[in-house]
Every structure is written in structure tokens, then in C-alpha cells.
Scaffold this motif. Structure first.
Motif, short mmCIF file in Angstrom:
data_model
loop_
_atom_site.label_atom_id
_atom_site.label_comp_id
_atom_site.label_asym_id
_atom_site.label_seq_id
_atom_site.Cartn_x
_atom_site.Cartn_y
_atom_site.Cartn_z
N ASP A 62 0.83 -1.20 0.00
CA ASP A 62 0.00 0.00 0.00
C ASP A 62 0.87 1.25 0.00
OD1 ASP A 62 -2.21 -1.65 0.23
OD2 ASP A 62 -2.33 -1.46 2.42
N GLY A 63 0.41 2.26 -0.71
CA GLY A 63 1.06 3.57 -0.66
C GLY A 63 2.26 3.72 -1.55
N LEU A 64 2.79 2.62 -2.10
CA LEU A 64 4.03 2.73 -2.87
C LEU A 64 3.84 3.49 -4.18
CD1 LEU A 64 6.98 1.96 -2.64
CD2 LEU A 64 6.48 -0.19 -3.82
N ASN A 65 2.67 3.34 -4.79
CA ASN A 65 2.40 4.11 -6.02
C ASN A 65 2.42 5.60 -5.73
OD1 ASN A 65 2.03 1.72 -7.44
ND2 ASN A 65 -0.19 1.74 -7.21
N GLU A 66 1.73 6.01 -4.66
CA GLU A 66 1.67 7.42 -4.31
C GLU A 66 3.02 7.94 -3.85
OE1 GLU A 66 0.92 11.25 -3.31
OE2 GLU A 66 -0.35 9.94 -4.54
N TRP A 67 3.70 7.15 -3.01
CA TRP A 67 4.96 7.62 -2.43
C TRP A 67 6.05 7.76 -3.49
CZ3 TRP A 67 9.76 5.06 -0.66
CH2 TRP A 67 10.52 5.92 0.15
N SER A 68 6.14 6.77 -4.38
CA SER A 68 7.18 6.81 -5.41
C SER A 68 6.81 7.71 -6.58
CB SER A 68 7.46 5.41 -5.93
OG SER A 68 6.34 4.90 -6.64
N ARG A 69 5.51 7.77 -6.87
CA ARG A 69 5.00 8.51 -8.03
C ARG A 69 5.65 8.04 -9.33
NH1 ARG A 69 4.15 14.71 -5.66
NH2 ARG A 69 2.31 14.18 -4.43
N LEU A 70 5.97 6.74 -9.38
CA LEU A 70 6.53 6.15 -10.58
C LEU A 70 5.40 5.60 -11.45
CD1 LEU A 70 9.54 4.12 -9.13
CD2 LEU A 70 9.62 6.33 -10.28
N SER A 71 5.61 5.63 -12.75
CA SER A 71 4.62 5.09 -13.68
C SER A 71 5.33 4.56 -14.90
CB SER A 71 3.62 6.19 -14.08
OG SER A 71 2.72 5.71 -15.07
N CYS A 72 4.73 3.56 -15.53
CA CYS A 72 5.25 3.00 -16.77
C CYS A 72 4.56 3.57 -18.00
CB CYS A 72 5.04 1.48 -16.78
SG CYS A 72 6.08 0.60 -15.62
N VAL A 73 3.59 4.42 -17.79
CA VAL A 73 2.70 4.81 -18.88
C VAL A 73 2.88 6.29 -19.22
CG1 VAL A 73 0.31 4.97 -19.65
CG2 VAL A 73 1.02 3.08 -18.15
N GLU A 74 3.09 6.54 -20.51
CA GLU A 74 3.02 7.89 -21.05
C GLU A 74 1.83 7.93 -22.01
OE1 GLU A 74 6.60 9.18 -22.85
OE2 GLU A 74 7.84 8.73 -21.09
N GLN A 75 0.90 8.83 -21.75
CA GLN A 75 -0.33 8.86 -22.53
C GLN A 75 -0.48 10.20 -23.25
OE1 GLN A 75 -3.89 7.42 -20.56
NE2 GLN A 75 -5.18 8.91 -21.63
N LYS A 76 -0.85 10.12 -24.52
CA LYS A 76 -1.15 11.31 -25.31
C LYS A 76 -2.55 11.17 -25.88
CE LYS A 76 3.59 12.39 -26.76
NZ LYS A 76 4.49 12.57 -27.93
N ASN A 77 -3.35 12.20 -25.71
CA ASN A 77 -4.71 12.22 -26.24
C ASN A 77 -4.77 13.15 -27.45
OD1 ASN A 77 -5.52 10.55 -24.16
ND2 ASN A 77 -6.25 12.22 -22.87
N GLY A 78 -5.36 12.64 -28.54
CA GLY A 78 -5.58 13.47 -29.73
C GLY A 78 -6.97 14.08 -29.69
N LEU A 79 -7.06 15.39 -29.85
CA LEU A 79 -8.34 16.12 -29.77
C LEU A 79 -8.79 16.58 -31.14
CD1 LEU A 79 -7.55 18.36 -26.64
CD2 LEU A 79 -8.52 16.06 -26.68
N ASN A 80 -10.10 16.62 -31.33
CA ASN A 80 -10.64 17.16 -32.57
C ASN A 80 -10.92 18.66 -32.41
OD1 ASN A 80 -12.96 17.35 -31.05
ND2 ASN A 80 -14.04 15.69 -32.12
N GLU A 81 -11.55 19.24 -33.40
CA GLU A 81 -11.81 20.68 -33.36
C GLU A 81 -12.73 21.08 -32.23
OE1 GLU A 81 -13.34 21.62 -37.17
OE2 GLU A 81 -11.42 21.34 -38.21
N ALA A 82 -13.57 20.15 -31.77
CA ALA A 82 -14.49 20.44 -30.65
C ALA A 82 -13.83 20.14 -29.30
CB ALA A 82 -15.76 19.61 -30.80
N ASN A 83 -12.52 19.89 -29.33
CA ASN A 83 -11.75 19.64 -28.12
C ASN A 83 -12.17 18.33 -27.43
OD1 ASN A 83 -9.51 20.69 -26.77
ND2 ASN A 83 -10.78 21.40 -25.06
N LYS A 84 -12.65 17.38 -28.22
CA LYS A 84 -13.01 16.08 -27.68
C LYS A 84 -11.94 15.06 -28.06
CE LYS A 84 -18.02 16.77 -27.75
NZ LYS A 84 -19.33 16.24 -28.24
N VAL A 85 -11.74 14.09 -27.18
CA VAL A 85 -10.72 13.07 -27.41
C VAL A 85 -11.15 12.15 -28.55
CG1 VAL A 85 -9.46 11.13 -26.40
CG2 VAL A 85 -9.96 13.14 -25.00
N ARG A 86 -10.29 12.06 -29.57
CA ARG A 86 -10.57 11.17 -30.69
C ARG A 86 -9.57 10.02 -30.77
NH1 ARG A 86 -14.39 12.81 -34.30
NH2 ARG A 86 -14.21 10.58 -34.85
N THR A 87 -8.35 10.24 -30.31
CA THR A 87 -7.33 9.19 -30.32
C THR A 87 -6.59 9.18 -28.99
OG1 THR A 87 -5.61 10.63 -31.24
CG2 THR A 87 -6.97 9.40 -32.81
N VAL A 88 -6.16 7.98 -28.60
CA VAL A 88 -5.36 7.82 -27.38
C VAL A 88 -4.12 7.02 -27.71
CG1 VAL A 88 -5.27 6.86 -25.04
CG2 VAL A 88 -7.40 7.88 -25.89
#
Length: 404
Positions: A62-88
């Protein structure tokens, strides 16, 4: 022993047997219970007799995710003209995090990931787990599960001090060539141990509760974790009572007071004499340090700015000692008033938690806010609600303006 099930074979190690011999239909039969100390969800080829030794153990708690703040994931969201997510777009790779030496052990906190899919006639599910784990490997070679677990517990105990909450180990996985398969030379094999499996029953703390540790991993760093491990043996009598109390979800206030006061006494003995402490010594013909003296020494090295009603160092030390002795000794009459014990338990918890930071060697940076601004807002609110303050003798006073 190997235990074959429909889902596969598991390995049982360090088995304890308890039972008796009974007579069934004229024949004698042994009936009892097998209790393995360690169970591995895999098969180690070769003889069964050799004890289990492990090259590398990875554990989640417990708590190791929060304490370390380490992650394996880099995420980029692609938005359309209406500022809605179209690609991830998600880029996933192991994060090697932080590594340090802990005596003869190489320790690390890393981020890992698991990916799974599940599909039926209606739904298609994609599952991604992104999590931190603590890893240990002995420089001398494979060691027992308990040896690994003892080293990882040192990290967990520091986290208990920093969060001030019970934190439980939830999962262990070994990596060892002795469990090699056709798919992997060093597969990750889940391990369940009697040393930690009961912790899995504890309630998982919410992210809200985990939101305010005294320091995060990056603030402690590899140098701070090494310093903590170097101090661990000398300060064990300080660390263990409070880590056990803070890590027990079923503790009463009086339990916290006794355990944290034991730690304060141990710390005071290690710290040694401090300027101004002799006011807390006994008044016998041959004065000597008292329980209040040990509390004073802890307060003095921390040099924190406590709320005004309890700001006097000698008075607060005496109040801590008085409450501890009143709780501990049956011949002191009734237990202390609940509001007094409540305040003392919170004060004690902050004393031991701040002292733990000192054992990482990071006190200059991490204790500065408590020395400059105080920051004991919850304690201040309690004092206001209970209308409590201390006199010079460490006795509690209540305001006559409010009824409790």
C-alpha cells in the motif's frame, strides 16, 4: 512438497505439520494440517529437499504508487476541433526508478506493468495495470524469503512513519533461474508467505488518506534510504514499537501512547543529554533523567514550533510523560481524561514521525517547515475544540469559557 491442482502445480516450502493419529475401520491414519511458510505458484525442477532460496524478490504494498510517483505509462490524447478526445496513444515501458545499497543488499523501487485482454460474445476488455514495487537482491547470492522480506520491511516501516497509516504488503513475486520455463529463464512467480498473507485482509487505504505523506520518495532519495538503513539497527528499539503501532489498524489511543512513548524513551537514550533538560530530572538526592527527560530530548532535537497552548518544551515533555505513566501504571488511579490522551497520542505520533525523517539524514530540508511555521494544524484544532492548554508543570488546563 508439490501440490497438484486443476489449474496447475504449486510448490510448498518449510512445511509445519500438526495433527494426530486416528483409527479408521481398523487401520491407523494420520489426520492433521500442513502449514507451509512459503508457497510458490510454480514448480522448481529437481529434488524437493533443498530449502527455497531466491535471487530476487519483488513486492507490492500500500502507498508505494503514491509515495514513489513512478509510472510505466506515457499517454497522449488526440483532440478534434471540438476539443473532444478522438485518439489515445499509450507508450508503456518499465520505469527503473530508484536504486540504493542496504548493507549487502541491492534495493530498488521500480514501476512495472501488466497487460491482459478478455473478450466474450458481447464485450471486449483491455486491462492495464501500472504499479510500483520494491525489489531486493543479495550481493552474496540467493537468500531465503524471510531474509528478503526483512530488508523490504525496513522500507515499509519508513513509509508507515511518513504516511502515519497502516500499510500492508499485498503481493510477492520471485525471479530465479531455478524456476526457469521454456518461455523464460527467470520467470516471475507469485509467492504467498505466512509472514505477510494476513496483511492482505487489511483494508486498502484510500488515495485521499494517502495524499499527505511527510515526504515523497524523491525528497528522501537513494542517499536518504541508505542512511535510514544504516541507522536501522542502532535505532531498532525506537523504530519497531511505533511502526507496529502506526501500522496496526485496530489500535486504541492508549495503545498508541504506550508504543510511541516506548519509542520516545529509546530515542531519548540514544540522543543523550541536551541543554536545559535538567529541569526535567528527578528531584531525589541524586537527580537523574526521567521519562519526561527522554521526551524533552526528542522535542529539543526536533526543535519544532508546536501550537501556543503546548509550546513550552518542558511542559510538553512532562505532559507526555505524565500521560504515559498514568496509562501504564495501575496504581496511578483512573485512566487520564480522553481529551488529554487524544492530544498526547497525536503529539507522540508526530514526534516519532518527525524523528524518523531525522534518521534519513534529510532533517534540514524536510523539518524546516515544522521549525519555521509549525504546521500542526490538526493538533491545534483539537486543542481549540477541547479548550486545553498546559501549565508549567505539564498539567492540563481547560478554559472556563466553554463546556466540554
Amino acid at each position: 512438497m508439490l501440490f497438484a491442482t486443476r489449474d496447475g502445480t504449486i510448490s510448498l516450502f518449510d512445511i509445519a505439520w500438526s495433527g494426530q493419529t486416528e483409527t479408521w475401520g481398523g487401520s491407523r491414519t494420520s489426520v492433521g494440517t500442513l502449514r507451509p511458510m512459503v508457497t510458490a505458484f510454480g514448480v522448481r525442477p529437481g529434488p524437493l529437499e533443498p530449502p527455497l532460496v531466491i535471487e530476487e524478490l519483488r513486492s507490492r504494498l500500500d502507498g508505494l504508487n503514491e509515495w514513489s510517483r513512478l509510472s510505466c505509462v506515457e499517454q497522449k490524447n488526440g483532440l478534434n476541433e471540438a476539443n473532444k478526445v478522438r485518439t489515445v496513444e499509450m507508450h508503456i515501458q518499465q520505469n527503473d526508478g530508484l536504486t540504493w545499497r542496504q548493507g549487502e543488499v541491492t534495493m530498488a523501487i521500480r514501476a512495472g506493468w501488466r497487460y491482459a485482454t478478455n473478450e466474450d460474445g458481447y464485450n471486449r476488455h483491455i486491462s492495464l495495470q501500472d504499479y510500483a514495487f520494491v525489489e531486493s537482491s543479495f550481493n552474496s547470492g540467493p537468500m531465503s524469503f524471510l531474509d528478503h522480506f526483512a530488508e523490504q520491511r525496513k522500507v515499509a516501516n519508513l513509509m508507515v512513519f511518513l504516511f502515519g497509516l497502516p500499510l500492508s504488503f499485498r503481493e510477492h513475486n520471485l525471479r530465479d533461474e531455478l524456476f526457469a520455463t521454456s518461455a523464460s529463464k527467470r520467470p516471475e512467480i507469485e509467492v504467498v508467505s505466512s509472514y505477510s498473507y494476513r496483511e492482505r485482509r487489511n483494508e486498502v487505504p484510500t488515495t485521499k488518506k494517502l495524499g499527505h505523506p511527510l515526504a515523497h520518495m524523491t525528497q528522501i532519495g537513494s542517499e536518504g534510504l541508505e542512511t535510514w538503513s544504516e541507522n536501522y539497527e542502532t535505532w531498532k528499539r525506537f523504530i519497531l514499537p511505533s511502526a507496529g503501532a502506526l501500522g496496526n489498524p485496530a489500535n486504541f489511543i492508549e495503545d498508541l501512547i504506550v508504543s510511541t512513548s516506548m519509542s520516545i524513551e529509546a530515542a531519548g537514550g540514544i540522543i543523550g543529554e541536551r541543554p536545559g533538560e535538567r529541569e526535567t530530572w528527578s528531584r531525589a538526592r541524586n537527580p537523574k533523567p526521567t521519562t519526561a527527560t527522554h521526551a524533552f530530548r526528542c522535542l529539543d532535537v526536533l526543535d519544532a514550533r508546536w501550537p501556543d497552548p503546548i509550546a513550552d518544551r518542558v511542559s510538553l515533555a512532562r505532559a507526555v510523560a505524565n500521560n504515559y505513566n498514568d496509562v501504564k501504571h495501575f496504581d496511578r488511579g483512573d485512566f487520564p481524561q480522553h481529551d488529554e490522551s487524544h492530544v498526547v497520542s497525536e503529539v507522540n505520533q508526530m514526534i516519532v514521525r518527525l524523528l524518523a525523517i531525522r534518521l534519513t539524514g534529510k532533517e534540514k530540508e524536510l523539518l524546516a517547515p515544522y521549525r519555521r511555521d509549525g504546521g500542526f494544524h490538526e493538533i491545534q484544532q483539537m486543542l481549540d475544540a477541547y479548550t486545553l492548554s498546559l501549565d508549567k508543570g505539564g498539567k492540563w488546563k481547560r478554559s472556563s469559557d466553554k463546556q466540554l
